[in-house]
Design a protein around this motif. Structure first.
Motif, PDB file in Angstrom:
ATOM      1  N   ALA A  32       0.827  -1.210   0.000  1.00  0.00           N
ATOM      2  CA  ALA A  32       0.000   0.000   0.000  1.00  0.00           C
ATOM      3  C   ALA A  32       0.861   1.259   0.000  1.00  0.00           C
ATOM      4  CB  ALA A  32      -0.936  -0.008   1.212  1.00  0.00           C
ATOM      5  N   GLN A  33       1.968   1.238   0.730  1.00  0.00           N
ATOM      6  CA  GLN A  33       2.845   2.407   0.707  1.00  0.00           C
ATOM      7  C   GLN A  33       3.437   2.621  -0.673  1.00  0.00           C
ATOM      8  OE1 GLN A  33       6.503   2.228   2.847  1.00  0.00           O
ATOM      9  NE2 GLN A  33       6.892   4.412   2.663  1.00  0.00           N
ATOM     10  N   HIS A  34       3.940   1.547  -1.273  1.00  0.00           N
ATOM     11  CA  HIS A  34       4.578   1.677  -2.575  1.00  0.00           C
ATOM     12  C   HIS A  34       3.585   2.061  -3.673  1.00  0.00           C
ATOM     13  CE1 HIS A  34       8.170  -0.986  -1.180  1.00  0.00           C
ATOM     14  NE2 HIS A  34       8.207   0.245  -0.703  1.00  0.00           N
ATOM     15  N   CYS A  35       2.297   1.854  -3.408  1.00  0.00           N
ATOM     16  CA  CYS A  35       1.261   2.295  -4.346  1.00  0.00           C
ATOM     17  C   CYS A  35       0.781   3.707  -4.034  1.00  0.00           C
ATOM     18  CB  CYS A  35       0.076   1.327  -4.319  1.00  0.00           C
ATOM     19  SG  CYS A  35       0.430  -0.293  -5.031  1.00  0.00           S
ATOM     20  N   LEU A 339       4.560  -3.896  -9.515  1.00  0.00           N
ATOM     21  CA  LEU A 339       4.278  -2.459  -9.476  1.00  0.00           C
ATOM     22  C   LEU A 339       5.015  -1.721 -10.585  1.00  0.00           C
ATOM     23  CD1 LEU A 339       3.029   0.000  -8.113  1.00  0.00           C
ATOM     24  CD2 LEU A 339       4.955   0.000  -6.507  1.00  0.00           C
ATOM     25  N   TRP A 340       6.251  -2.101 -10.861  1.00  0.00           N
ATOM     26  CA  TRP A 340       7.010  -1.456 -11.933  1.00  0.00           C
ATOM     27  C   TRP A 340       6.347  -1.697 -13.285  1.00  0.00           C
ATOM     28  CZ3 TRP A 340       9.579  -3.755 -16.113  1.00  0.00           C
ATOM     29  CH2 TRP A 340      10.330  -2.862 -16.900  1.00  0.00           C
ATOM     30  N   ILE A 341       5.912  -2.935 -13.528  1.00  0.00           N
ATOM     31  CA  ILE A 341       5.256  -3.260 -14.801  1.00  0.00           C
ATOM     32  C   ILE A 341       3.984  -2.434 -14.974  1.00  0.00           C
ATOM     33  CG2 ILE A 341       4.055  -5.082 -16.070  1.00  0.00           C
ATOM     34  CD1 ILE A 341       6.070  -7.065 -14.855  1.00  0.00           C
ATOM     35  N   LEU A 350       2.911   4.794 -10.092  1.00  0.00           N
ATOM     36  CA  LEU A 350       1.544   4.725  -9.570  1.00  0.00           C
ATOM     37  C   LEU A 350       1.345   5.661  -8.381  1.00  0.00           C
ATOM     38  CD1 LEU A 350      -1.196   3.306  -9.831  1.00  0.00           C
ATOM     39  CD2 LEU A 350      -0.352   1.580  -8.220  1.00  0.00           C
ATOM     40  N   LYS A 351       2.368   5.827  -7.543  1.00  0.00           N
ATOM     41  CA  LYS A 351       2.201   6.642  -6.335  1.00  0.00           C
ATOM     42  C   LYS A 351       1.959   8.119  -6.656  1.00  0.00           C
ATOM     43  CE  LYS A 351       7.206   7.124  -5.615  1.00  0.00           C
ATOM     44  NZ  LYS A 351       8.314   6.850  -4.654  1.00  0.00           N
ATOM     45  N   ALA A 360      -7.179   1.521  -7.510  1.00  0.00           N
ATOM     46  CA  ALA A 360      -7.338   0.432  -8.477  1.00  0.00           C
ATOM     47  C   ALA A 360      -6.007  -0.274  -8.715  1.00  0.00           C
ATOM     48  CB  ALA A 360      -7.894   0.980  -9.790  1.00  0.00           C
ATOM     49  N   GLY A 361      -4.930   0.514  -8.796  1.00  0.00           N
ATOM     50  CA  GLY A 361      -3.613  -0.079  -8.999  1.00  0.00           C
ATOM     51  C   GLY A 361      -3.196  -0.946  -7.835  1.00  0.00           C
TER      52      GLY A 361
END
Length: 409
Positions: A32-35, A339-341, A350-351, A360-361
């Motif tokens: 969730a943080q990385h998003c 996440l990178w893809i 995304l962030k 959604a991501g």
């Protein structure tokens, strides 16, 4: 408060369903943080650290309990080697698979620029490489920056058994307790050393050195270890787990109020008042000295409440939660690549996307990550573990037969 029976109170050989649920929570927080949805999601890593210290100590204590049943323990050296083998078997296969995938995906478009990271990644010293090398010279390949935490964990697995097996019982836990209590002093001394070694480093760089240095975060693991050692005493009074958690929450509140006040005094307003308290790398005005101790105290409280089976924690033992917890190691590995893809497909990280896109991501990254980690666990990690155990069992049986026949292998 009511305490229910918990699988966490059974003997050392059984899985801890509630603990697996906590691992699932920790993994979800990091994703969730990385998003871009949970600024303090990095705390999930420290929850992983506390859980690791608890679980491996519980295993050592379970081994020593066999002495009371009349069974002889192997030598300290054999126990140490067996432990390191088990940890390598658990960590290396999925880790090697992930690095291999990264090489295939990034070596062609990025060239071998990422090879500067490979030594630290392969030797599990990547955290030290990130501390002492400029950020611009590391992380050439996307989706590997989070792997420094695995270096910290692996270094603990090398250090802690030496403490447990090499230090007499009467000193072992006193030393562990002292290291936990003196952790802010350790971090302060570390800042002095790093500041002298890197005189041009700014405050953020020095704070990152605390964030990523094993010596500065060893207290998280040791706090989990102390809970494992003193679990019977801590759970004797059913009020202790919740009292610990409330004390931890009070400590977090005091820490937050102090540094919100300091932020306000220096001119920050609005959301900026919360800057560098629990979001991102904690630094400035000595907050990196005490912030991690507060977080560790909270993580330990959550762990203690879970193993006590306090009412309201039963959902952590639900099958779907325990499964996500079991595959959370692979999930932690793979989520950065997923996440990178996704970020590449939408044309930005995304962030930094609008909130609806981030939500959604996150859902897409989480579900894809769980699927990949489940596949890796079931089809790759577990088969390797089973084959190794079968080989080890056969090897041990052969040695026993040779010894019984008085034949030297």
């Amino acid at each position: 408060m009511k305490i229910r029976p918990s699988s966490a109170l059974t003997n050392g050989g059984e899985r801890l369903a509630g603990i697996d649920g906590l691992r699932a929570i920790a993994m979800t927080m990091v994703i969730a943080q990385h998003c871009g949805l949970l600024p303090f999601g990095w705390i999930g890593v420290w929850l992983f650290f506390v859980i690791s210290g608890y679980v491996i100590t519980r295993g050592f204590i379970a081994e020593e309990a066999l002495v009371h049943l009349g069974r002889a323990l192997p030598s300290a050296g054999r126990r140490y080697r067996a432990f390191v083998r088990r940890r390598l078997l658990r960590i290396v296969p999925a880790y090697a698979l992930y690095l291999g995938v990264c090489v295939l995906l990034f070596a062609i478009p990025y060239g071998m620029a990422g090879s500067i990271d490979s030594i630290g990644l392969i030797t599990f010293t990547y955290n030290w490489q990130m501390v002492f090398q400029p950020v611009a010279s590391t992380m050439h390949w996307p989706a590997i920056a989070h792997l420094w935490t695995l270096s910290v964990e692996q270094q603990f697995y090398v250090f802690f058994p030496l403490l447990f097996l090499g230090v007499p019982e009467r000193w072992r836990w006193k030393l562990a307790g002292a290291l936990v209590l003196l952790a802010p002093l350790t971090r302060w001394l570390w800042l002095l050393v790093v500041g002298a070694a890197m005189p041009d480093a700014d405050a953020g760089r020095l704070a990152f050195s605390v964030y990523a240095a094993t010596i500065c975060q060893i207290d998280a693991f040791l706090l989990g270890a102390l809970i494992a050692r003193f679990q019977p005493q801590l759970l004797r009074n059913p009020r202790v787990p919740m009292r610990w958690l409330w004390v931890a929450l009070a400590a977090i509140a005091v820490f937050a109020v102090i540094y919100m006040s300091l932020n306000y005094a220096r001119g920050d307003r609005g959301a900026d008042v919360l800057k560098n308290i629990f979001s991102g790398i904690v630094y400035g005005q000595q907050r990196e000295l005490f912030g991690y101790s507060v977080i560790n105290l909270f993580a330990a409280g959550v762990l203690l409440v879970t193993i006590a089976g306090v009412r309201g924690t039963a959902w952590l033992s639900k099958p779907w939660m325990t499964w996500i917890g079991r595959i959370s190691y692979g999930g932690y590995l793979f989520h950065a690549l997923v996440l990178w893809i996704l970020s590449e497909s939408i044309g930005e990280q995304l962030k930094y996307a609008p909130t609806a896109w981030r939500v959604a991501g996150f859902a897409a990254v989480f579900m894809t990550t769980v699927g990949l980690a489940s596949l890796s666990f079931s089809c790759f990690e577990q088969p390797i573990a089973r084959r190794f155990k079968a080989w080890a069992s056969g090897h041990a049986s052969a040695l026993r037969m040779l010894k019984s026949a008085k034949i030297e292998p």
